[in-house]
Design a protein around this motif. Structure first.
Motif: not given
Length: 293
Positions: A236-253
């Motif tokens: 669950s931690i691994e999946l949460a981290v991936k989701k947070l990274e996707k959100i971060t990338l989206k917010l940056k772009t």
């Protein structure tokens, strides 16, 4: 008093525990409820027991409230793992009064009368008095009692809970949080503390057992990730981290002004979507403050 009586009292205490929880969730005056309702509960039980010709069972009904307190403390400390949030002063005041009143009612009233419930004629003189009291409470809308949880103490305990939980979870899961975006690490811990508070290990294990029978998609793991299959805390931690990274990338772009700085609060808000994330942001800020010390 025999073993059967003690077991029955414990079962009745569990019923009282769930009744009080219901009123806690649906009533602003939980303090008053926790004092008065247990007394009413044992009076009604005494009436039923006397009707069933089990008068001897009425002598120690006040023990039900003591058992309910023990059950509540076990639930809060062991099941919910919220020992740091227990306000001892609050429990002493509220349950002290409830147990005192129940003992007095038990010894001075229940044990000395044959019938608990009054007849229709006996009820009539007090009926209008109760109606007046009811109207008063409706108009006033709220009744307050001096014996309340001390706000400052609760806030202090909440801060202590966050710090203690953070330290404990960091020790357990630090090797599982793998991300190149270091700013996300305290975000992960904030979500972890919050979700673990809402759904501690014992309840998550029960969810896994329930899933084996229902096969319905539910939230799993310490990060409470929605899944169609059983996942453990680490997954669950691994999946949460991936989701947070996707959100971060989206917010940056999508950001109007290009910057390497991450708006962590915005990341948390996007992670939870329409669900209020203010508690998680509050936990995140406490973790950041703690790390600065």
């Amino acid at each position: 008093m025999n073993i059967l009586m003690i077991i029955t009292y414990i079962m009745l205490a569990i019923v009282l525990f769930y009744i009080l929880n219901y009123f806690d969730a649906n009533n602003k005056n939980s303090n008053l409820i926790h004092i008065v309702l247990p007394v009413v509960y044992i009076v009604l039980l005494a009436s039923l027991l006397k009707f069933l010709d089990l008068t001897i069972w009425c002598d120690f009904l006040f023990l039900i409230i003591i058992f309910e307190l023990i059950i509540r403390l076990i639930y809060v400390k062991k099941v919910m793992e919220q020992e740091n949030l227990v306000n001892s002063s609050y429990y002493i005041k509220i349950y002290g009064l409830s147990i005192l009143f129940s003992c007095l009612i038990n010894t001075m009233f229940i044990s000395k009368v044959e019938e608990i419930l009054p007849t229709a004629e006996e009820i009539r003189p007090g009926l209008w008095f109760l109606i007046i009291i009811f109207i008063y409470l409706v108009i006033k809308d709220n009744i307050k009692i001096d014996i309340t949880k001390d706000t400052n103490t609760f806030i202090e305990k909440k801060e202590e809970y966050v710090v203690v939980s953070y330290a404990k979870l960091k020790n357990m899961y630090s090797d599982s949080i793998i991300t190149s975006t270091k700013e996300l690490i305290p975000v992960v811990y904030a979500i972890m503390v919050y979700e673990n508070y809402k759904r501690p290990k014992v309840l998550r294990n029960l969810d896994n057992i329930k899933y084996r029978f229902s096969k319905k998609q539910i939230k799993m793991g310490i990060m409470q990730i929605t899944s169609k299959k059983i996942i453990d805390d680490y997954q669950s931690i691994e999946l949460a981290v991936k989701k947070l990274e996707k959100i971060t990338l989206k917010l940056k772009t999508t950001a109007k002004k290009k910057t390497n700085k991450i708006d962590t609060e915005e990341v948390i808000k996007n992670y939870y979507g329409k669900i209020d994330s203010s508690d998680v942001i509050d936990i995140y800020n406490k973790i950041i403050d703690f790390n600065k010390k």
